[in-house]
Scaffold this motif. Structure first.
Motif, PDB file in Angstrom:
ATOM      1  N   SER A  10       0.805  -1.225   0.000  1.00 46.20           N
ATOM      2  CA  SER A  10       0.000   0.000   0.000  1.00 46.20           C
ATOM      3  C   SER A  10       0.839   1.277   0.000  1.00 46.20           C
ATOM      4  N   TYR A  11       2.135   1.163   0.241  1.00 45.77           N
ATOM      5  CA  TYR A  11       2.985   2.353   0.301  1.00 45.77           C
ATOM      6  C   TYR A  11       3.555   2.681  -1.080  1.00 45.77           C
ATOM      7  N   PRO A  12       3.852   3.967  -1.338  1.00 47.48           N
ATOM      8  CA  PRO A  12       4.308   4.369  -2.681  1.00 47.48           C
ATOM      9  C   PRO A  12       5.758   3.979  -2.999  1.00 47.48           C
ATOM     10  N   TYR A  13       6.636   3.990  -2.031  1.00 44.12           N
ATOM     11  CA  TYR A  13       8.052   3.639  -2.180  1.00 44.12           C
ATOM     12  C   TYR A  13       8.763   4.531  -3.207  1.00 44.12           C
ATOM     13  N   GLU A  14      10.056   4.588  -3.066  1.00 46.85           N
ATOM     14  CA  GLU A  14      10.889   5.264  -4.060  1.00 46.85           C
ATOM     15  C   GLU A  14      11.136   4.313  -5.230  1.00 46.85           C
ATOM     16  N   ASN A  15      11.137   4.870  -6.444  1.00 45.21           N
ATOM     17  CA  ASN A  15      11.387   4.066  -7.639  1.00 45.21           C
ATOM     18  C   ASN A  15      12.710   4.391  -8.311  1.00 45.21           C
ATOM     19  N   LYS A  16      13.243   5.566  -8.007  1.00 48.96           N
ATOM     20  CA  LYS A  16      14.466   6.016  -8.667  1.00 48.96           C
ATOM     21  C   LYS A  16      15.677   5.754  -7.786  1.00 48.96           C
ATOM     22  N   CYS A  17      16.717   5.187  -8.393  1.00 49.81           N
ATOM     23  CA  CYS A  17      17.960   4.923  -7.663  1.00 49.81           C
ATOM     24  C   CYS A  17      18.893   6.130  -7.776  1.00 49.81           C
ATOM     25  N   SER A  18      19.558   6.453  -6.699  1.00 50.02           N
ATOM     26  CA  SER A  18      20.519   7.553  -6.691  1.00 50.02           C
ATOM     27  C   SER A  18      21.655   7.289  -7.682  1.00 50.02           C
ATOM     28  N   SER A  19      22.253   8.360  -8.172  1.00 47.53           N
ATOM     29  CA  SER A  19      23.392   8.241  -9.088  1.00 47.53           C
ATOM     30  C   SER A  19      24.724   8.211  -8.342  1.00 47.53           C
ATOM     31  N   GLN A  20      24.668   8.218  -7.008  1.00 42.43           N
ATOM     32  CA  GLN A  20      25.884   8.158  -6.192  1.00 42.43           C
ATOM     33  C   GLN A  20      26.733   6.954  -6.589  1.00 42.43           C
ATOM     34  N   GLU A  21      28.024   7.186  -6.783  1.00 39.91           N
ATOM     35  CA  GLU A  21      28.938   6.106  -7.138  1.00 39.91           C
ATOM     36  C   GLU A  21      29.810   5.739  -5.944  1.00 39.91           C
ATOM     37  N   GLY A  22      30.282   4.505  -5.946  1.00 44.26           N
ATOM     38  CA  GLY A  22      31.235   4.067  -4.940  1.00 44.26           C
ATOM     39  C   GLY A  22      30.634   3.427  -3.710  1.00 44.26           C
ATOM     40  N   ASP A  23      29.292   3.417  -3.616  1.00 45.61           N
ATOM     41  CA  ASP A  23      28.639   2.920  -2.406  1.00 45.61           C
ATOM     42  C   ASP A  23      27.881   1.617  -2.641  1.00 45.61           C
ATOM     43  N   SER A  24      27.995   1.075  -3.837  1.00 45.24           N
ATOM     44  CA  SER A  24      27.213  -0.123  -4.165  1.00 45.24           C
ATOM     45  C   SER A  24      28.106  -1.332  -4.441  1.00 45.24           C
ATOM     46  N   ILE A  25      29.287  -1.345  -3.839  1.00 45.79           N
ATOM     47  CA  ILE A  25      30.244  -2.419  -4.090  1.00 45.79           C
ATOM     48  C   ILE A  25      29.703  -3.749  -3.560  1.00 45.79           C
ATOM     49  N   PRO A  26      29.642  -4.776  -4.385  1.00 43.28           N
ATOM     50  CA  PRO A  26      29.259  -6.100  -3.877  1.00 43.28           C
ATOM     51  C   PRO A  26      30.282  -6.583  -2.848  1.00 43.28           C
ATOM     52  N   HIS A  27      29.810  -7.088  -1.739  1.00 43.71           N
ATOM     53  CA  HIS A  27      30.725  -7.568  -0.706  1.00 43.71           C
ATOM     54  C   HIS A  27      29.962  -8.463   0.263  1.00 43.71           C
ATOM     55  N   SER A  28      30.697  -9.119   1.127  1.00 47.31           N
ATOM     56  CA  SER A  28      30.092  -9.859   2.232  1.00 47.31           C
ATOM     57  C   SER A  28      30.941  -9.605   3.468  1.00 47.31           C
ATOM     58  N   MET A  29      30.362  -9.849   4.638  1.00 48.74           N
ATOM     59  CA  MET A  29      31.046  -9.570   5.895  1.00 48.74           C
ATOM     60  C   MET A  29      31.248 -10.870   6.674  1.00 48.74           C
ATOM     61  N   ASP A  30      32.467 -11.084   7.112  1.00 48.24           N
ATOM     62  CA  ASP A  30      32.809 -12.280   7.880  1.00 48.24           C
ATOM     63  C   ASP A  30      32.575 -12.008   9.369  1.00 48.24           C
TER      64      ASP A  30
END
Length: 276
Positions: free
Chosen positions: A224-244
């Motif tokens: 029922s919520y509208p949510y955001e649909n657009k992704c920010s253009s910020q670079e450098g913060d979406s690195i795939p990773h995992s935490m041990d």
């Protein structure tokens, strides 16, 4: 409890005037442990040095220097952030980031990741002071904390979730990050304080996900919520990773709660308190 420092333990949950250099030592004299609280997640891009970087670093210095003057403090638990670990050019090539990894300061500068920059510099300063003065320091490293509202008003992290769900932000962060239920963060903090086997840095992070995945999950359950649909253009913060998290698990931390559990608790709490 095995590995316990002392029972009962006294906690310091908050230290006033972190940035003034005039912290009241009376708060410390009867305590066995001190914990240095986490900096605010939000930041003002126009006054970043004044509002984020300086307070983070100077606050760390002031708390640790005050602990040095209070002879009864046996351990300091420094609440750091996974932001001090995951920002590296080689993160995708590392199978799992652990306590030995540090965010690259130059990477943070290049991508304007000033919260990560401030937290990384502050934690390194904490380690410098502790090693030079023989302080028993444990650095507790949680990721993005999610869960029910614990205060009268939402924290900066819950305000971010609220704005994404309500579609009032304009875009969602182009960020991949670990998420951790607040209950797991509390349990991890207690281990860091009470367990004598807790040393060095302790990563406390649940599953890693991109915000687009979180929105997809929430939209399916709370349509029922509208949510955001657009992704920010910020670079450098979406690195795939995992935490041990092997190190903190060996100290006795139970398995982390799932993304569904932590966000269900968060959304329901915001609904119950009238924020959604």
């Amino acid at each position: 409890m095995a590995g316990e420092l002392q029972e009962p333990l006294s906690w310091i949950g908050q230290v006033d005037s972190l940035h003034s250099g005039s912290i009241s030592l009376g708060r410390f004299e009867s305590e066995d442990l001190s914990w240095e609280r986490r900096s605010s997640f939000s930041q003002n891009s126009d006054r970043i040095q004044e509002t984020l970087i300086d307070p983070c670093i100077k606050g760390t210095q002031n708390v640790l220097n005050s602990c040095l003057k209070a002879s009864s403090v046996k351990r300091v638990v420094f609440t750091s952030s996974s932001s001090t670990v995951r920002y590296r050019d080689d993160s995708p090539q590392i199978f799992s980031l652990n306590e030995s990894h540090w965010s690259d300061i130059e990477y943070c500068k290049r991508h304007n990741l000033w919260y990560a920059y401030a937290k990384t510099v502050a934690e390194k300063e904490a380690w410098r002071i502790s090693k030079e003065n023989g302080i028993d320091l444990v650095s507790f490293i949680p990721s993005f904390v999610v869960g029910p509202l614990l205060a009268p008003e939402p924290s900066s992290t819950l305000l971010l979730i609220q704005s994404i769900v309500k579609g009032s932000r304009g875009e969602y962060p182009n960020t991949a990050v670990g998420f951790t239920h607040v209950d797991d963060v509390v349990a991890g903090n207690i281990l860091a304080m009470e367990n004598s086997k807790a040393t060095g840095r302790l990563v406390c992070s649940g599953p890693v996900a991109h915000w687009s995945q979180i929105i997809k999950m929430l939209r399916a359950k709370y349509p029922s919520y509208p949510y955001e649909n657009k992704c920010s253009s910020q670079e450098g913060d979406s690195i795939p990773h995992s935490m041990d998290t092997t190190k903190i698990a060996r100290l006795g931390l139970p398995p982390f709660k799932t993304l569904e559990q932590m966000f269900d608790d968060c959304i329901r709490s915001l609904q119950e308190k009238g924020f959604l």
